[in-house]
Design a protein around this motif. Structure first.
Motif, PDB file in Angstrom:
ATOM      1  N   THR A   1       0.837  -1.197   0.000  1.00 55.71           N
ATOM      2  CA  THR A   1       0.000   0.000   0.000  1.00 55.71           C
ATOM      3  C   THR A   1       0.871   1.246   0.000  1.00 55.71           C
ATOM      4  OG1 THR A   1      -0.108   0.027   2.401  1.00 55.71           O
ATOM      5  CG2 THR A   1      -1.848  -1.170   1.257  1.00 55.71           C
ATOM      6  N   VAL A   2       0.267   2.359  -0.346  1.00 57.59           N
ATOM      7  CA  VAL A   2       1.004   3.620  -0.419  1.00 57.59           C
ATOM      8  C   VAL A   2       1.402   4.093   0.975  1.00 57.59           C
ATOM      9  CG1 VAL A   2       0.892   6.025  -1.166  1.00 57.59           C
ATOM     10  CG2 VAL A   2      -0.182   4.252  -2.542  1.00 57.59           C
ATOM     11  N   LEU A   3       0.472   4.009   1.910  1.00 57.14           N
ATOM     12  CA  LEU A   3       0.732   4.453   3.287  1.00 57.14           C
ATOM     13  C   LEU A   3       0.556   3.268   4.227  1.00 57.14           C
ATOM     14  CD1 LEU A   3       1.326   7.003   5.023  1.00 57.14           C
ATOM     15  CD2 LEU A   3      -1.137   7.189   5.352  1.00 57.14           C
ATOM     16  N   ASN A   4       1.630   2.880   4.896  1.00 58.45           N
ATOM     17  CA  ASN A   4       1.591   1.755   5.833  1.00 58.45           C
ATOM     18  C   ASN A   4       1.555   2.268   7.266  1.00 58.45           C
ATOM     19  OD1 ASN A   4       1.736  -0.408   3.968  1.00 58.45           O
ATOM     20  ND2 ASN A   4       3.921  -0.047   3.735  1.00 58.45           N
ATOM     21  N   PHE A   5       0.581   1.787   8.004  1.00 61.59           N
ATOM     22  CA  PHE A   5       0.457   2.095   9.431  1.00 61.59           C
ATOM     23  C   PHE A   5       1.243   1.029  10.184  1.00 61.59           C
ATOM     24  CE2 PHE A   5      -2.466   1.544  13.281  1.00 61.59           C
ATOM     25  CZ  PHE A   5      -1.814   2.509  14.027  1.00 61.59           C
ATOM     26  N   LYS A   6       2.325   1.425  10.836  1.00 63.64           N
ATOM     27  CA  LYS A   6       3.192   0.470  11.521  1.00 63.64           C
ATOM     28  C   LYS A   6       2.721   0.169  12.943  1.00 63.64           C
ATOM     29  CE  LYS A   6       6.350  -0.631   8.929  1.00 63.64           C
ATOM     30  NZ  LYS A   6       6.169  -1.830   8.147  1.00 63.64           N
ATOM     31  N   ASN A   7       2.425   1.227  13.712  1.00 65.39           N
ATOM     32  CA  ASN A   7       2.091   1.037  15.116  1.00 65.39           C
ATOM     33  C   ASN A   7       1.614   2.357  15.690  1.00 65.39           C
ATOM     34  OD1 ASN A   7       1.813  -0.300  17.525  1.00 65.39           O
ATOM     35  ND2 ASN A   7       4.000  -0.540  17.903  1.00 65.39           N
ATOM     36  N   TYR A   8       1.031   2.290  16.872  1.00 63.85           N
ATOM     37  CA  TYR A   8       0.721   3.504  17.604  1.00 63.85           C
ATOM     38  C   TYR A   8       1.115   3.294  19.057  1.00 63.85           C
ATOM     39  CZ  TYR A   8      -3.340   1.959  20.316  1.00 63.85           C
ATOM     40  OH  TYR A   8      -4.154   1.350  21.221  1.00 63.85           O
ATOM     41  N   LYS A   9       1.275   4.405  19.771  1.00 57.49           N
ATOM     42  CA  LYS A   9       1.544   4.309  21.208  1.00 57.49           C
ATOM     43  C   LYS A   9       0.847   5.462  21.911  1.00 57.49           C
ATOM     44  CE  LYS A   9       5.949   6.778  20.976  1.00 57.49           C
ATOM     45  NZ  LYS A   9       7.395   6.673  21.185  1.00 57.49           N
ATOM     46  N   VAL A  10       0.516   5.222  23.164  1.00 59.08           N
ATOM     47  CA  VAL A  10      -0.063   6.257  24.013  1.00 59.08           C
ATOM     48  C   VAL A  10       1.098   7.016  24.630  1.00 59.08           C
ATOM     49  CG1 VAL A  10      -1.477   6.738  26.040  1.00 59.08           C
ATOM     50  CG2 VAL A  10      -2.108   4.877  24.487  1.00 59.08           C
ATOM     51  N   VAL A  11       1.132   8.314  24.394  1.00 56.25           N
ATOM     52  CA  VAL A  11       2.195   9.165  24.919  1.00 56.25           C
ATOM     53  C   VAL A  11       1.796   9.740  26.268  1.00 56.25           C
ATOM     54  CG1 VAL A  11       3.586  11.228  24.463  1.00 56.25           C
ATOM     55  CG2 VAL A  11       2.966   9.700  22.595  1.00 56.25           C
ATOM     56  N   ALA A  12       0.503  10.101  26.418  1.00 54.17           N
ATOM     57  CA  ALA A  12       0.037  10.683  27.678  1.00 54.17           C
ATOM     58  C   ALA A  12      -1.446  10.388  27.871  1.00 54.17           C
ATOM     59  CB  ALA A  12       0.264  12.192  27.684  1.00 54.17           C
ATOM     60  N   MET A  13      -1.812  10.172  29.133  1.00 50.17           N
ATOM     61  CA  MET A  13      -3.211  10.034  29.537  1.00 50.17           C
ATOM     62  C   MET A  13      -3.354  10.686  30.901  1.00 50.17           C
ATOM     63  SD  MET A  13      -4.784   6.278  28.659  1.00 50.17           S
ATOM     64  CE  MET A  13      -3.705   5.421  29.755  1.00 50.17           C
ATOM     65  N   LYS A  14      -4.304  11.598  31.019  1.00 47.98           N
ATOM     66  CA  LYS A  14      -4.540  12.236  32.307  1.00 47.98           C
ATOM     67  C   LYS A  14      -6.036  12.411  32.498  1.00 47.98           C
ATOM     68  CE  LYS A  14      -3.898  16.402  34.962  1.00 47.98           C
ATOM     69  NZ  LYS A  14      -3.649  17.819  34.911  1.00 47.98           N
ATOM     70  N   TYR A  15      -6.508  12.100  33.704  1.00 50.31           N
ATOM     71  CA  TYR A  15      -7.904  12.266  34.080  1.00 50.31           C
ATOM     72  C   TYR A  15      -7.935  12.897  35.457  1.00 50.31           C
ATOM     73  CZ  TYR A  15     -12.667  11.058  35.526  1.00 50.31           C
ATOM     74  OH  TYR A  15     -13.962  11.104  35.966  1.00 50.31           O
ATOM     75  N   GLN A  16      -8.685  13.960  35.588  1.00 50.29           N
ATOM     76  CA  GLN A  16      -8.825  14.613  36.889  1.00 50.29           C
ATOM     77  C   GLN A  16     -10.227  15.195  36.989  1.00 50.29           C
ATOM     78  OE1 GLN A  16      -5.680  17.312  37.809  1.00 50.29           O
ATOM     79  NE2 GLN A  16      -6.792  18.261  39.472  1.00 50.29           N
ATOM     80  N   LEU A  17     -10.896  14.951  38.114  1.00 46.47           N
ATOM     81  CA  LEU A  17     -12.223  15.534  38.309  1.00 46.47           C
ATOM     82  C   LEU A  17     -12.135  17.047  38.337  1.00 46.47           C
ATOM     83  CD1 LEU A  17     -13.842  13.202  40.986  1.00 46.47           C
ATOM     84  CD2 LEU A  17     -14.424  13.398  38.569  1.00 46.47           C
ATOM     85  N   ASN A  18     -13.135  17.675  37.768  1.00 50.10           N
ATOM     86  CA  ASN A  18     -13.221  19.126  37.731  1.00 50.10           C
ATOM     87  C   ASN A  18     -14.384  19.534  38.627  1.00 50.10           C
ATOM     88  OD1 ASN A  18     -13.440  21.820  37.124  1.00 50.10           O
ATOM     89  ND2 ASN A  18     -13.791  21.540  34.938  1.00 50.10           N
ATOM     90  N   ASP A  19     -14.119  19.687  39.920  1.00 48.64           N
ATOM     91  CA  ASP A  19     -15.163  19.994  40.896  1.00 48.64           C
ATOM     92  C   ASP A  19     -15.798  21.366  40.685  1.00 48.64           C
ATOM     93  OD1 ASP A  19     -14.907  17.561  42.170  1.00 48.64           O
ATOM     94  OD2 ASP A  19     -13.299  18.292  43.460  1.00 48.64           O
ATOM     95  N   ASN A  20     -15.160  22.234  39.950  1.00 50.40           N
ATOM     96  CA  ASN A  20     -15.688  23.575  39.719  1.00 50.40           C
ATOM     97  C   ASN A  20     -16.571  23.666  38.483  1.00 50.40           C
ATOM     98  OD1 ASN A  20     -14.224  24.611  41.927  1.00 50.40           O
ATOM     99  ND2 ASN A  20     -12.401  24.702  40.658  1.00 50.40           N
ATOM    100  N   PHE A  21     -16.797  22.559  37.811  1.00 54.07           N
ATOM    101  CA  PHE A  21     -17.534  22.601  36.551  1.00 54.07           C
ATOM    102  C   PHE A  21     -19.011  22.923  36.756  1.00 54.07           C
ATOM    103  CE2 PHE A  21     -19.969  20.615  33.104  1.00 54.07           C
ATOM    104  CZ  PHE A  21     -19.414  21.261  32.025  1.00 54.07           C
ATOM    105  N   PHE A  22     -19.653  22.295  37.726  1.00 55.73           N
ATOM    106  CA  PHE A  22     -21.094  22.436  37.903  1.00 55.73           C
ATOM    107  C   PHE A  22     -21.432  23.491  38.947  1.00 55.73           C
ATOM    108  CE2 PHE A  22     -20.719  18.080  36.348  1.00 55.73           C
ATOM    109  CZ  PHE A  22     -21.612  18.130  35.307  1.00 55.73           C
ATOM    110  N   ASN A  23     -22.493  24.224  38.676  1.00 60.40           N
ATOM    111  CA  ASN A  23     -23.064  25.045  39.737  1.00 60.40           C
ATOM    112  C   ASN A  23     -24.296  24.316  40.250  1.00 60.40           C
ATOM    113  OD1 ASN A  23     -25.353  25.730  38.139  1.00 60.40           O
ATOM    114  ND2 ASN A  23     -24.217  27.412  37.194  1.00 60.40           N
ATOM    115  N   LYS A  24     -24.966  24.860  41.214  1.00 62.10           N
ATOM    116  CA  LYS A  24     -26.070  24.148  41.868  1.00 62.10           C
ATOM    117  C   LYS A  24     -27.239  23.867  40.936  1.00 62.10           C
ATOM    118  CE  LYS A  24     -24.864  25.950  46.355  1.00 62.10           C
ATOM    119  NZ  LYS A  24     -25.153  26.886  47.400  1.00 62.10           N
TER     120      LYS A  24
END
Length: 138
Positions: free
Chosen positions: A2-25
């Protein structure tokens, strides 16, 4: 080959943090709106190899802040490029479209593990239209 070969992928970064300030009442804690913030970078290692990096960030837009970065390795077979599209153009549209489902799955899985809010499922995106829109901004 094929013209473009996909060799592999890797995860460079993953971050999850709750955002307690997102919601108001008054806000419903089970629903939220967002607009995807997607960044795409290309690094050509040589004339026939490249790394494509896709980043998704949601800072203060969701009930959680997430950051996911993945990289994919690609090879170009110029002799098979009968339409002469070229490596850079193939990377922009095809490589990004190949990687995006991996990014979507990682975002969904990461946000589901928080177990407080529904998981974030990124919508499918027309990568070609997104890139054309970004090119027209500059």
């Amino acid at each position: 080959m094929t013209v473009l070969n996909f060799k592999n992928y890797k995860v460079v970064a993953m971050k999850y943090q709750l955002n307690d300030n997102f919601f108001n009442k008054e806000q419903d804690r089970r629903s939220f709106n967002y607009s995807p913030n997607l960044k795409i970078n290309f690094t050509t290692e040589d004339e026939n190899k490249a790394v494509v990096r896709i980043r998704f960030d949601s800072k203060n837009e969701l009930p959680f802040d997430i950051n996911v970065v993945i990289e994919g390795e690609f090879e170009y077979n110029s002799e098979d490029d009968q339409t002469k599209i070229g490596f850079e153009e193939l990377l922009k549209k095809n490589a990004t479209a190949i990687l995006f489902p991996y990014l979507r799955a990682i975002v969904t899985q990461l946000t589901s593990m928080g177990n407080v809010y529904p998981p974030l499922i990124l919508p499918t995106i027309n990568i070609s239209a997104l890139l054309d829109k970004e090119n027209n901004k500059g």
